[in-house]
Design an enzyme around this catalytic site. Structure first.
Site, short mmCIF file in Angstrom:
data_model
loop_
_atom_site.label_atom_id
_atom_site.label_comp_id
_atom_site.label_asym_id
_atom_site.label_seq_id
_atom_site.Cartn_x
_atom_site.Cartn_y
_atom_site.Cartn_z
N GLY A 108 42.82 29.41 43.09
CA GLY A 108 42.26 28.06 43.00
C GLY A 108 42.35 27.30 44.32
N GLU A 111 39.37 28.32 46.09
CA GLU A 111 38.21 27.71 45.41
C GLU A 111 38.10 26.23 45.75
OE1 GLU A 111 39.70 29.47 41.78
OE2 GLU A 111 37.72 30.30 41.38
N GLU A 131 43.41 36.74 41.90
CA GLU A 131 43.50 36.65 40.43
C GLU A 131 43.52 38.01 39.76
OE1 GLU A 131 41.56 34.76 42.31
OE2 GLU A 131 41.55 32.70 41.58
#
Ligand code: CAA
Length: 257
Positions: A108, A111, A131
């Site tokens: 994240g 991201e 991930e």
């Protein structure tokens, strides 16, 4: 609402948001993300702010979504919580966001970095989407934004192995704009933000929107949108000021009107 996990400051016309959950390397739990988006939207409404720098610590921009928070979730509880709905609101920010990243920029965190418009990284940054090692996959745009940014082969490699990239590799791939020594990266990001804050605000806003269209829309549609934005700027005082200043050989004074 006061922010527990986000520190706020500003320098001149640049708003600065600092992720602050150091004991877990700025892992992005739901509360932090809600606070972050709330503060971004507050800066969006603040006429004194022209550009935003988003940063973390030297050790970690962010080591990903909060694994502890997600570990016991089920498919249905994840669906009902709509955990990523808040992330989508970042796309609604029209002011430029410059990420200043260092250390871990994972999952994240990567991201979130890719949701920003420009990126300055420290030479210590490790960037990736690990991930797969947790038995899941990116859920906040990683498969899409990484592929658009660096192409299918390299994105596939990073996503399927969970390997990280150095800042230099990320620069070569076009994922980031600049690498600086760790003691300098934040200042470099601020300098870049300040330069953009000095530009005419309406042009900055419409250029950001038009460039983002290029990511998501067919060329003909993007060209049409760009032309519309270009014409629209001729309704602004700043267009008259900018062009007259050029012809009169003086520095323009932009007012965002
Ligand atoms: N979520 C929750 N806690 C985290 C975390 C995360 N993503 N990353 C690190 N932490 C916590 C650790 O649990 C640890 O806490 P304790 O001290 O309480 O044990 C603390 O931060 C320090 O971490 P480490 O002891 O692991 O530090 P390290 O230097 O040995 O390793 C690291 C650092 C390589 C970043 C390692 O912490 C790590 O691999 N973290 C997870 C990275 C990851 O898988 N991110 C993806 C998350 S899923 C996701 O992001 C989904 C999505 O698309 C949105």
């Amino acid at each position: 609402m006061t922010s527990r996990y986000i520190n706020l400051s500003s320098e001149g016309e640049v708003g600065i948001l600092t992720l602050n959950r150091p004991h877990v390397l700025n892992a992005l739990n739901r509360e932090l993300m809600l606070e972050l988006v709330t503060e971004l939207e507050r800066m969006e409404q603040d006429d004194a702010i022209k550009a935003i720098v988003l940063t973390g610590s030297e050790q970690a921009f962010a080591a990903g979504a909060d694994i502890k928070e997600m570990a016991d979730e089920s498919a249905i509880s994840m669906l009902l919580k709509r955990q990523f709905a808040v992330w989508d609101r970042i796309d609604g920010i029209t002011k430029p966001i410059i990420a200043a990243v260092s250390g871990y920029v994972l999952g994240g965190g990567c991201e979130l970095m890719m949701s920003c418009d420009l990126v300055v990284a420290s030479d210590t940054a490790r960037i990736g989407q690990p991930e797969i090692k947790l038995g899941v996959m990116p859920g906040a745009g990683g498969t899409q934004r990484l592929t658009k940014a660096i192409g299918l082969r390299k994105a596939m490699e990073l996503l399927l192995t969970g390997d990280t990239m150095t800042a230099e590799e990320a620069l070569r791939c076009g994922l980031i704009n600049k690498v600086a020594p760790v003691e300098m990266y934040f200042r470099e990001a601020l300098k870049l933000a300040q330069r953009i804050a000095d530009q005419p605000p309406l042009s900055v806003r419409l250029i950001k929107q038009a460039v983002r269209k290029a990511q998501d829309h067919p060329l003909a549609e993007g060209l049409d949108y760009e032309r519309h934005c270009f014409h629209l700027l001729f309704a602004s005082d700043d267009q008259k000021e900018g062009m007259n200043a050029f012809l009169e050989k003086r520095t323009p004074q932009f007012r965002g009107k």
